[in-house]
Motif scaffolding. Structure first.
Motif, mmCIF file in Angstrom:
data_model
loop_
_atom_site.group_PDB
_atom_site.id
_atom_site.type_symbol
_atom_site.label_atom_id
_atom_site.label_comp_id
_atom_site.label_asym_id
_atom_site.label_seq_id
_atom_site.Cartn_x
_atom_site.Cartn_y
_atom_site.Cartn_z
ATOM 1 N N ALA A 1 0.740 -1.036 -0.197
ATOM 2 C CA ALA A 1 0.056 0.058 -0.023
ATOM 3 C C ALA A 1 0.749 1.263 -0.092
ATOM 4 O O ALA A 1 0.591 2.218 -0.614
ATOM 5 C CB ALA A 1 -0.957 -0.002 1.283
ATOM 6 N N LEU A 2 1.863 1.045 0.738
ATOM 7 C CA LEU A 2 2.891 2.320 0.787
ATOM 8 C C LEU A 2 3.388 2.559 -0.489
ATOM 9 O O LEU A 2 3.532 3.867 -1.073
ATOM 10 C CB LEU A 2 4.164 2.133 1.739
ATOM 11 C CG LEU A 2 5.142 3.149 1.841
ATOM 12 C CD1 LEU A 2 4.548 4.485 2.387
ATOM 13 C CD2 LEU A 2 6.122 2.615 2.637
ATOM 14 N N CYS A 40 3.628 8.054 -1.098
ATOM 15 C CA CYS A 40 3.648 9.022 0.077
ATOM 16 C C CYS A 40 5.229 8.732 0.414
ATOM 17 O O CYS A 40 5.793 7.982 0.494
ATOM 18 C CB CYS A 40 2.684 8.494 0.965
ATOM 19 S SG CYS A 40 1.791 9.775 1.500
ATOM 20 N N GLY A 41 5.829 10.134 1.152
ATOM 21 C CA GLY A 41 7.080 9.882 1.607
ATOM 22 C C GLY A 41 7.263 9.185 2.790
ATOM 23 O O GLY A 41 6.287 8.795 3.413
ATOM 24 N N ALA A 42 8.351 8.745 2.792
ATOM 25 C CA ALA A 42 8.939 7.807 4.179
ATOM 26 C C ALA A 42 9.032 8.504 5.191
ATOM 27 O O ALA A 42 8.960 9.761 5.130
ATOM 28 C CB ALA A 42 10.185 6.910 3.734
ATOM 29 N N VAL A 43 9.319 7.990 6.388
ATOM 30 C CA VAL A 43 9.541 8.459 7.673
ATOM 31 C C VAL A 43 11.000 9.512 7.535
ATOM 32 O O VAL A 43 11.996 9.147 6.941
ATOM 33 C CB VAL A 43 9.944 7.650 8.856
ATOM 34 C CG1 VAL A 43 10.223 8.325 10.331
ATOM 35 C CG2 VAL A 43 8.909 6.853 8.947
ATOM 36 N N ALA A 68 -5.112 5.519 5.491
ATOM 37 C CA ALA A 68 -5.011 4.786 6.756
ATOM 38 C C ALA A 68 -3.884 3.713 6.444
ATOM 39 O O ALA A 68 -3.001 3.574 7.129
ATOM 40 C CB ALA A 68 -6.268 4.284 7.291
ATOM 41 N N ARG A 69 -4.134 2.853 5.403
ATOM 42 C CA ARG A 69 -3.071 1.970 5.028
ATOM 43 C C ARG A 69 -1.586 2.306 4.975
ATOM 44 O O ARG A 69 -0.760 1.772 5.232
ATOM 45 C CB ARG A 69 -3.574 1.123 3.722
ATOM 46 C CG ARG A 69 -4.845 0.211 4.129
ATOM 47 C CD ARG A 69 -5.010 -0.951 2.955
ATOM 48 N NE ARG A 69 -5.216 -0.336 1.639
ATOM 49 C CZ ARG A 69 -6.190 0.226 1.186
ATOM 50 N NH1 ARG A 69 -7.412 -0.125 1.737
ATOM 51 N NH2 ARG A 69 -6.301 0.420 -0.094
ATOM 52 N N ILE A 70 -1.745 3.792 4.208
ATOM 53 C CA ILE A 70 -0.415 4.002 3.917
ATOM 54 C C ILE A 70 0.167 4.497 5.028
ATOM 55 O O ILE A 70 1.408 4.417 5.364
ATOM 56 C CB ILE A 70 -0.483 5.310 2.772
ATOM 57 C CG1 ILE A 70 -0.927 4.788 1.415
ATOM 58 C CG2 ILE A 70 0.478 6.070 2.813
ATOM 59 C CD1 ILE A 70 -1.276 5.895 0.393
ATOM 60 N N CYS A 71 -0.301 5.242 5.976
ATOM 61 C CA CYS A 71 0.246 5.904 7.124
ATOM 62 C C CYS A 71 0.602 4.707 8.193
ATOM 63 O O CYS A 71 1.582 4.672 8.900
ATOM 64 C CB CYS A 71 -0.896 6.719 8.192
ATOM 65 S SG CYS A 71 -0.121 7.582 9.504
ATOM 66 N N LEU A 72 -0.314 3.511 8.211
ATOM 67 C CA LEU A 72 0.036 2.490 9.400
ATOM 68 C C LEU A 72 1.409 1.623 8.457
ATOM 69 O O LEU A 72 2.293 1.318 9.291
ATOM 70 C CB LEU A 72 -0.978 1.483 9.204
ATOM 71 C CG LEU A 72 -1.922 1.944 10.130
ATOM 72 C CD1 LEU A 72 -3.379 0.883 9.844
ATOM 73 C CD2 LEU A 72 -1.809 2.298 11.298
ATOM 74 N N ALA A 73 1.453 1.726 7.281
ATOM 75 C CA ALA A 73 2.615 1.126 6.570
ATOM 76 C C ALA A 73 3.931 2.129 6.703
ATOM 77 O O ALA A 73 4.906 1.595 7.397
ATOM 78 C CB ALA A 73 2.638 0.890 4.933
ATOM 79 N N GLN A 74 3.983 3.353 6.741
ATOM 80 C CA GLN A 74 4.764 4.056 6.903
ATOM 81 C C GLN A 74 5.500 4.117 8.671
ATOM 82 O O GLN A 74 6.478 4.005 8.903
ATOM 83 C CB GLN A 74 4.568 5.789 6.740
ATOM 84 C CG GLN A 74 4.345 5.831 5.096
ATOM 85 C CD GLN A 74 3.905 7.350 4.910
ATOM 86 O OE1 GLN A 74 3.337 7.961 5.775
ATOM 87 N NE2 GLN A 74 4.300 7.653 3.696
ATOM 88 N N LEU A 75 4.433 4.077 9.455
ATOM 89 C CA LEU A 75 4.883 3.986 10.739
ATOM 90 C C LEU A 75 5.449 2.639 11.020
ATOM 91 O O LEU A 75 6.293 2.497 11.876
ATOM 92 C CB LEU A 75 3.497 4.186 11.816
ATOM 93 C CG LEU A 75 3.544 3.697 13.220
ATOM 94 C CD1 LEU A 75 4.310 4.972 13.791
ATOM 95 C CD2 LEU A 75 2.097 3.813 13.809
ATOM 96 N N GLY A 76 4.795 1.597 10.822
ATOM 97 C CA GLY A 76 5.631 0.365 10.561
ATOM 98 C C GLY A 76 7.029 0.507 10.210
ATOM 99 O O GLY A 76 7.884 -0.587 10.535
ATOM 100 N N GLU A 77 7.126 1.145 8.966
ATOM 101 C CA GLU A 77 8.532 1.157 8.371
ATOM 102 C C GLU A 77 9.526 1.735 9.599
ATOM 103 O O GLU A 77 10.654 1.569 9.306
ATOM 104 C CB GLU A 77 8.753 1.866 7.300
ATOM 105 C CG GLU A 77 7.870 1.216 6.153
ATOM 106 C CD GLU A 77 8.528 -0.100 5.708
ATOM 107 O OE1 GLU A 77 9.908 -0.202 5.807
ATOM 108 O OE2 GLU A 77 7.898 -0.752 5.221
ATOM 109 N N THR A 78 9.368 2.445 10.492
ATOM 110 C CA THR A 78 10.016 3.120 11.283
ATOM 111 C C THR A 78 10.491 2.055 12.574
ATOM 112 O O THR A 78 11.480 2.303 13.369
ATOM 113 C CB THR A 78 9.227 4.397 12.164
ATOM 114 O OG1 THR A 78 8.220 3.439 13.095
ATOM 115 C CG2 THR A 78 8.583 5.201 11.514
#
Length: 232
Positions: free
Chosen positions: A13-14, A19-22, A55-65
């Protein structure tokens, strides 16, 4: 609730979301000039069909941190208080190890993403560089709360889980740096550390309030996700 440690679906999804990464770091890579291990990716995910694309994009980005968290169901409490696409954080990733968070409740995903990046790049690194010890725990005074901005009839960002109040930082060597005790009364290095993490927060969050703003913030840093830039 479903705990997050790695998600193939969310990573896809990311990629699709473009969308930009962390900020300041990328999952699976080491920090330039350090011996840091790669940031861990999350290992599980909620049912994507139950989440919006954003929501999927944000959760993916948060997971990448490398953060550990659980997704929470949306709730509307009425009277202008609600939380959507929120998570419950249980640990954050530093350059070398994870550290804990105390007393935190539901946090809107984008706020959690900004918070996790600040905790690693603005706090953990400052602790090692200025105080000579990695971070062990961030102590908070909470996140979601159905309340108004003090002295007004306007709902606070806390009422939508878009703000976190930070009270202290505990280092691996056992030292506890408190906003209340050390902002003005702490040793020189402790005062410097608190001001560095405050300035770092101002680069990521829309509103950051500390002891120099007013007496209501004498014991914490208020970090609020949003547009604009208000740093006091």
């Amino acid at each position: 609730m479903v705990a997050f440690r790695t998600s193939i679906g969310l990573s896809a999804a990311l990629a699709l979301g473009a969308c930009g990464a962390v900020p300041d770091g990328r999952a699976g890579s080491t920090v330039p000039g350090s011996n840091s291990p790669p940031i861990a990716k999350p290992r599980s995910a909620p049912n994507p069909a139950q989440l919006s694309r954003n929501a999927r994009i944000c959760l993916a980005q948060l997971g990448e941190t490398g953060s550990r968290f659980a997704a929470l169901p949306d709730r509307d409490y009425g009277s202008g208080c609600r939380r959507e696409n929120s998570v419950l954080l249980s640990a954050l990733q530093g350059d070398r190890s994870q550290f804990a968070i105390s007393n935190i409740g539901a946090v809107e995903c984008e706020t959690a993403r900004l918070f996790s990046a600040w905790a690693r790049f603005g706090v953990d690194r400052a602790a090692r560089q200025i105080l000579g010890s990695p971070l062990d725990r961030i102590e908070t005074m909470g996140s979601y709360a159905c309340r108004n901005v003090a002295g007004t009839g306007r709902r606070s960002a806390h009422s939508r889980a878009a703000a976190i109040d930070i009270s202290a930082f505990v280092l691996e060597d056992g030292r506890r740096i408190s906003v209340l005790s050390d902002w003005t009364q702490g040793r020189e290095k402790e005062r410097e550390f608190l001001r560095v993490v405050h300035r770092s927060a101002c680069k990521r969050f829309g509103t950051v309030l500390g002891p120099d703003y007013n007496s209501a913030h004498r014991d914490h840093l208020h970090l609020e996700q949003g547009d604009g830039s208000f740093c006091r």
